[in-house]
Design a protein around this motif. Structure first.
Motif, PDB file in Angstrom:
ATOM      1  N   GLY A  33       0.817  -1.212   0.000  1.00 60.56           N
ATOM      2  CA  GLY A  33       0.000   0.000   0.000  1.00 60.56           C
ATOM      3  C   GLY A  33       0.846   1.255   0.000  1.00 60.56           C
ATOM      4  O   GLY A  33       0.476   2.269  -0.605  1.00 60.56           O
ATOM      5  N   GLY A  34       2.006   1.188   0.663  1.00 61.47           N
ATOM      6  CA  GLY A  34       2.905   2.340   0.699  1.00 61.47           C
ATOM      7  C   GLY A  34       3.462   2.714  -0.661  1.00 61.47           C
ATOM      8  O   GLY A  34       3.809   3.877  -0.895  1.00 61.47           O
ATOM      9  N   VAL A  69      -7.377  11.962  -2.010  1.00 64.09           N
ATOM     10  CA  VAL A  69      -7.318  12.888  -3.148  1.00 64.09           C
ATOM     11  C   VAL A  69      -6.133  12.573  -4.062  1.00 64.09           C
ATOM     12  O   VAL A  69      -6.252  12.614  -5.281  1.00 64.09           O
ATOM     13  CB  VAL A  69      -7.236  14.351  -2.662  1.00 64.09           C
ATOM     14  N   GLY A  70      -4.980  12.248  -3.481  1.00 61.42           N
ATOM     15  CA  GLY A  70      -3.818  11.932  -4.295  1.00 61.42           C
ATOM     16  C   GLY A  70      -3.963  10.613  -5.034  1.00 61.42           C
ATOM     17  O   GLY A  70      -3.455  10.457  -6.155  1.00 61.42           O
ATOM     18  N   GLY A  71      -4.663   9.644  -4.437  1.00 61.62           N
ATOM     19  CA  GLY A  71      -4.858   8.348  -5.086  1.00 61.62           C
ATOM     20  C   GLY A  71      -5.606   8.456  -6.401  1.00 61.62           C
ATOM     21  O   GLY A  71      -5.165   7.902  -7.422  1.00 61.62           O
ATOM     22  N   PRO A  72      -6.757   9.151  -6.450  1.00 59.72           N
ATOM     23  CA  PRO A  72      -7.447   9.321  -7.738  1.00 59.72           C
ATOM     24  C   PRO A  72      -6.609  10.054  -8.779  1.00 59.72           C
ATOM     25  O   PRO A  72      -6.684   9.732  -9.972  1.00 59.72           O
ATOM     26  CB  PRO A  72      -8.686  10.142  -7.352  1.00 59.72           C
ATOM     27  N   TRP A  81      -4.095   1.830   2.589  1.00 62.05           N
ATOM     28  CA  TRP A  81      -4.614   1.266   1.340  1.00 62.05           C
ATOM     29  C   TRP A  81      -5.453   2.265   0.552  1.00 62.05           C
ATOM     30  O   TRP A  81      -5.932   1.944  -0.544  1.00 62.05           O
ATOM     31  CB  TRP A  81      -5.468   0.023   1.628  1.00 62.05           C
ATOM     32  N   TYR A  82      -5.676   3.463   1.080  1.00 55.69           N
ATOM     33  CA  TYR A  82      -6.559   4.411   0.408  1.00 55.69           C
ATOM     34  C   TYR A  82      -6.078   4.749  -1.005  1.00 55.69           C
ATOM     35  O   TYR A  82      -6.874   4.810  -1.943  1.00 55.69           O
ATOM     36  CB  TYR A  82      -6.682   5.695   1.223  1.00 55.69           C
ATOM     37  N   SER A  83      -4.780   4.999  -1.162  1.00 56.91           N
ATOM     38  CA  SER A  83      -4.243   5.358  -2.481  1.00 56.91           C
ATOM     39  C   SER A  83      -4.442   4.237  -3.480  1.00 56.91           C
ATOM     40  O   SER A  83      -4.838   4.468  -4.632  1.00 56.91           O
ATOM     41  CB  SER A  83      -2.758   5.715  -2.377  1.00 56.91           C
TER      42      SER A  83
END
Length: 605
Positions: A264-265, A414-417, A508-510
């Motif tokens: 995830g990192g 926000v950075g993941g999308p 895991w969000y990204s």
């Protein structure tokens, strides 16, 4: 040291409030050091405002005339996100949850190699100023605008965390006025960024990175000395169960495991060092593409050192203060270090925000704007964003998450999308503009759904097994420890349904949001008519599928639209010229008659 954003404005270590009467206060030498840091930063800004081209062009103000070497760029890359969040947040995580977080260093490998060999070549050869110019070249202007607005939203929110965190820490341990600290440091950053442009930001980052490392070492040395030596530190952290082994638990709701950190990192690192405008702007300020790639390589060992120092700081603080009531002594360790790490992050943000606003939102509608007026406007934007981030700092104290968790949630939500939409464009030639917009929208919805759900239900990764504050834990045999752990896990109430979904670790969000963007974007692109290779702007693709399918015949790869690398067919020359001219880009291409294709000549910009 685990700072919650709340009205109480104090530092929580073992759950006890610190008596305001026991707070440490700045001495004369502390005020002198604090003032010198501010004066030095201002001096760098004034120097670059009065030297060279005196920041009279947007190229100099926003991209440092593309003249930077790899060393200052690499140190600036570190400083941009090695901020108050890392200096305050990482030691807090180690203090609270043990050394499991240290394994995020494994994610730094791919998290920096991929930007160096995928994102940097594409961005640099297109000769961009804003990373979001790429989205217009690859998709359309609406996609570019949506990407820019998303980045602005992310950065302004994150800056509130970065401004408020060190001010709150300093206020709690020294009695320094909270909003006085916010205004003093925020205004100085705004001024030297507005005056000196990106050169001032980069060289101030270099100065502050050196001071930051020195401050971390000072905290460790003084802490070890006050604890009674390295042996005593090790005894206390070992007895306090703060030394963690590799946790291979595949449960994605666990706060920290090897998988959440090591896998995830990677997505978190890619969203920061691959497509974030603050970092891309530094890559593009390099003299050559090679210098940009080298700066990315040089970041790796420095980030590992910074991570190690932050983790050791957490262990030393645990050994020194766990079980004691005299928490105000922490003020002796790091009074001024918080301000150093604050400057580097927010100054980078001001400059990158000014860049994307000018290049992506204003210039396309004001094509007749003179260079002098554009430069003046960019300075005004940097100043305005500085004041806006100060206002956001006032709202940040309403949050209840820890520093590191709050920052990672922002980057993931926000950075993941944003990472997903760049990957969609670079790796999948058939993705179209409609798919990109649908993907970005669905990624943001998914990210905010799980993020807001975790805030409402107060979840997002359960506490680590070592999160208790037992400073004198009795060391049990491995069999007994395993038996106890199994018994506890069997009796614990596991979240079900949506509650379990909201319990997803914020690491895991990204990954979740970026995969949502790519999958949704591809589905919508196929439903609305996939793009053909000849319709894709040359230079905007990275041949990921072509490299992965090396065993497939060339004609089949051509049919799969995954064969053309960073170049284009001769028949596309007019299209390439149109795009580069309309977007304010310049490039030189050389025709290779043997392969009947043209490739960007990276050495002739």
């Amino acid at each position: 040291i685990s700072i919650p954003f709340s009205h109480s404005s104090h530092i929580l270590i073992t759950g006890s409030k610190m008596d305001p009467l026991e707070r440490m206060h700045f001495t004369t030498i502390d005020y002198v050091i604090f003032a010198l840091l501010l004066v030095a930063s201002m001096g760098i800004g004034l120097y670059y405002a009065l030297s060279g081209g005196r920041q009279r062009t947007t190229q100099e103000f926003l991209l440092a005339d593309r003249s930077m070497s790899c060393l200052p760029v690499s140190l600036s890359l570190i400083a941009t996100f090695q901020s108050a969040v890392a200096i305050v947040g990482v030691p807090a995580e180690i203090y609270t949850h043990g050394t499991q977080y240290w394994f995020i260093g494994c994610a730094y490998i791919l998290g920096l190699l991929i930007p160096a060999h995928v994102f940097i070549p594409v961005f640099y050869r297109l000769h961009l100023t804003s990373a979001y110019q790429y989205l217009e070249l690859r998709f359309s202007k609406p996609v570019r605008i949506c990407g820019t607005l998303t980045f602005i939203f992310q950065t302004v929110i994150y800056m509130g965390v970065c401004v408020y965190t060190p001010a709150l820490a300093l206020n709690a341990v020294t009695g320094f006025d909270l909003w006085g600290a916010v205004l003093a440091t925020g205004l100085v950053c705004t001024l030297y960024t507005t005056l000196g442009g990106l050169k001032a930001v980069i060289w101030t980052d270099v100065f502050q990175t050196i001071v930051m490392f020195a401050g971390q070492l000072a905290v460790i040395v003084v802490g070890v000395q006050q604890t009674g030596g390295l042996a005593e530190v090790w005894r206390k952290v070992w007895e306090g169960n703060r030394i963690s082994g590799i946790d291979l638990n595949p449960d994605p709701t666990e706060r920290y495991t090897f998988w959440t950190l090591g896998v995830g990192g990677i997505f978190l690192m890619l969203s920061l060092y691959g497509v974030n405008q603050a970092q891309v702007q530094r890559y593009l300020s390099s003299k050559t593409e090679r210098e940009a790639i080298m700066s990315c390589y040089m970041v790796f060992p420095s980030l590992q050192v910074a991570l190690a120092l932050s983790c050791v700081m957490g262990l030393v603080m645990f050994a020194r203060y766990c079980g004691e009531d005299q928490f105000h002594k922490i003020g002796n360790l790091s009074k001024n270090e918080f301000h150093v790490c604050l400057h580097s992050t927010i100054s980078s943000a001001f400059n990158s925000l000014a860049t994307v606003t000018l290049e992506d939102l204003i210039k396309p509608h004001c094509s007749s704007m003179t260079e002098a007026r554009a430069t003046l406007l960019s300075k005004g934007l940097a100043c305005s964003y500085g004041l806006m981030c100060l206002a956001m700092a006032y709202l940040t104290h309403l949050m209840s998450d820890s520093v590191l968790q709050a920052a990672f949630k922002i980057f993931g939500m926000v950075g993941g999308p944003l990472l997903g939409i760049f990957c969609l464009g670079m790796f999948f030639p058939w993705a179209n503009s409609t798919g990109a917009l649908a993907g970005l929208g669905s990624g943001l919805v998914m990210a905010f759904w799980v993020g807001i759900g975790s805030i409402v239900t107060r979840t997002s990764g359960g506490p680590a097994a070592v999160s208790h504050f037992n400073c004198t834990a009795v060391q049990l045999s491995e069999n007994i420890t395993t038996a106890i752990g199994t018994a506890l896990n069997s009796t614990a109430v596991q979240p079900m349904g949506l509650q379990r979904f909201y319990s997803l670790s914020f690491m895991w969000y990204s990954a979740l949001s970026s995969f949502t963007v790519v999958i949704t974007g591809l589905i919508v692109s196929f439903l609305t008519g996939p793009m053909k290779e000849e319709d894709v702007t040359p230079g905007t693709l990275y041949p990921l599928l072509g490299n992965m399918l090396y065993f497939v015949p060339d004609n089949l790869k051509q049919n799969l639209c995954c064969a053309t690398p960073l170049g284009h067919r001769v028949s596309q020359q007019s299209t390439w010229a149109h795009h580069t001219h309309s977007s304010g880009l310049c490039s030189l291409v050389e025709t290779t008659s043997k392969s009947n294709k043209t490739f960007c000549n990276k050495n002739k910009y």
